[in-house]
Design a protein around this motif. Structure first.
Motif, PDB file in Angstrom:
ATOM      1  N   UNK A 110      11.146  -6.110  -1.150  1.00 15.10           N
ATOM      2  CA  UNK A 110       9.967  -5.268  -1.452  1.00 15.10           C
ATOM      3  C   UNK A 110       9.019  -6.217  -2.052  1.00 15.10           C
ATOM      4  N   UNK A 111       8.189  -7.137  -1.138  1.00 15.95           N
ATOM      5  CA  UNK A 111       7.152  -7.952  -1.404  1.00 15.95           C
ATOM      6  C   UNK A 111       6.347  -8.223  -0.281  1.00 15.95           C
ATOM      7  N   UNK A 112       5.209  -8.653  -0.680  1.00 20.25           N
ATOM      8  CA  UNK A 112       4.175  -9.094   0.541  1.00 20.25           C
ATOM      9  C   UNK A 112       4.100 -10.585   0.501  1.00 20.25           C
ATOM     10  N   UNK A 113       4.036 -11.240   1.782  1.00 22.81           N
ATOM     11  CA  UNK A 113       3.600 -12.447   1.677  1.00 22.81           C
ATOM     12  C   UNK A 113       2.147 -12.925   1.439  1.00 22.81           C
ATOM     13  N   UNK A 114       2.018 -14.200   1.301  1.00 26.46           N
ATOM     14  CA  UNK A 114       0.582 -14.600   0.784  1.00 26.46           C
ATOM     15  C   UNK A 114      -0.542 -14.068   1.732  1.00 26.46           C
ATOM     16  N   UNK A 115       0.044 -14.183   3.134  1.00 32.43           N
ATOM     17  CA  UNK A 115      -0.989 -13.868   4.180  1.00 32.43           C
ATOM     18  C   UNK A 115      -1.091 -12.545   4.135  1.00 32.43           C
ATOM     19  N   UNK A 116      -0.139 -11.692   4.164  1.00 31.93           N
ATOM     20  CA  UNK A 116      -0.211 -10.155   3.946  1.00 31.93           C
ATOM     21  C   UNK A 116      -1.254  -9.590   3.049  1.00 31.93           C
ATOM     22  N   UNK A 117      -1.013 -10.419   1.958  1.00 37.07           N
ATOM     23  CA  UNK A 117      -1.973 -10.054   0.718  1.00 37.07           C
ATOM     24  C   UNK A 117      -3.345 -10.358   1.098  1.00 37.07           C
ATOM     25  N   UNK A 118      -3.741 -11.424   1.725  1.00 36.04           N
ATOM     26  CA  UNK A 118      -5.019 -12.074   2.060  1.00 36.04           C
ATOM     27  C   UNK A 118      -5.290 -10.974   3.151  1.00 36.04           C
ATOM     28  N   UNK A 119      -4.800 -10.393   4.071  1.00 30.95           N
ATOM     29  CA  UNK A 119      -5.137  -9.405   4.992  1.00 30.95           C
ATOM     30  C   UNK A 119      -5.525  -8.226   4.567  1.00 30.95           C
ATOM     31  N   UNK A 120      -4.807  -7.705   3.458  1.00 26.79           N
ATOM     32  CA  UNK A 120      -5.225  -6.541   2.817  1.00 26.79           C
ATOM     33  C   UNK A 120      -6.511  -6.655   2.077  1.00 26.79           C
ATOM     34  N   UNK A 121      -6.759  -7.823   1.454  1.00 31.45           N
ATOM     35  CA  UNK A 121      -7.728  -8.021   0.672  1.00 31.45           C
ATOM     36  C   UNK A 121      -8.922  -7.776   1.666  1.00 31.45           C
ATOM     37  N   UNK A 122      -8.966  -8.428   2.733  1.00 32.59           N
ATOM     38  CA  UNK A 122     -10.027  -8.495   3.766  1.00 32.59           C
ATOM     39  C   UNK A 122     -10.349  -7.134   4.202  1.00 32.59           C
ATOM     40  N   UNK A 123      -9.173  -6.261   4.454  1.00 32.38           N
ATOM     41  CA  UNK A 123      -9.242  -4.589   4.741  1.00 32.38           C
ATOM     42  C   UNK A 123     -10.198  -3.970   3.672  1.00 32.38           C
ATOM     43  N   UNK A 124      -9.817  -4.163   2.338  1.00 29.24           N
ATOM     44  CA  UNK A 124     -10.515  -3.552   1.296  1.00 29.24           C
ATOM     45  C   UNK A 124     -11.961  -3.822   1.255  1.00 29.24           C
ATOM     46  N   UNK A 125     -12.236  -5.341   1.669  1.00 26.05           N
ATOM     47  CA  UNK A 125     -13.685  -5.717   1.570  1.00 26.05           C
ATOM     48  C   UNK A 125     -14.588  -4.885   2.693  1.00 26.05           C
ATOM     49  N   UNK A 126     -13.680  -4.559   3.640  1.00 23.95           N
ATOM     50  CA  UNK A 126     -14.462  -3.808   4.721  1.00 23.95           C
ATOM     51  C   UNK A 126     -14.914  -2.259   4.410  1.00 23.95           C
ATOM     52  N   UNK A 127     -14.039  -1.747   3.627  1.00 22.30           N
ATOM     53  CA  UNK A 127     -14.058  -0.507   3.324  1.00 22.30           C
ATOM     54  C   UNK A 127     -15.353  -0.164   2.200  1.00 22.30           C
TER      55      UNK A 127
END
Length: 76
Positions: A59-76
């Protein structure tokens, strides 16, 4: 100044104080520092154990997964 030396100076000053309310205030400060440190360390260690268990379960996210999620949040 060494710790032992500082303690002796503080003890000497405290021994000269006769004001009960002032002494109670000092006691509160000393006890809160001690209680805070102990409870903080206990809580911190408990959180580390929980985090390690979550990692073992996957139950964890890789660094890249976190970066991708942050980019998605910025778009919303």
């Amino acid at each position: 100044m060494k710790t032992a030396e500082l303690k002796n100076i503080l003890i000497s000053h405290i021994n000269q104080i006769d004001d009960e309310s002032y002494l109670n205030a000092l006691r509160t400060i000393i006890e809160s520092k001690s209680n805070f440190s102990n409870s903080y360390l206990e809580e911190y260690n408990n959180e580390l154990l929980i985090a390690e268990e979550e990692i073992e379960k996957g139950n964890y996210f890789s660094h890249q997964e976190v970066k991708d999620k942050m980019e998605q949040w910025k778009k919303n």
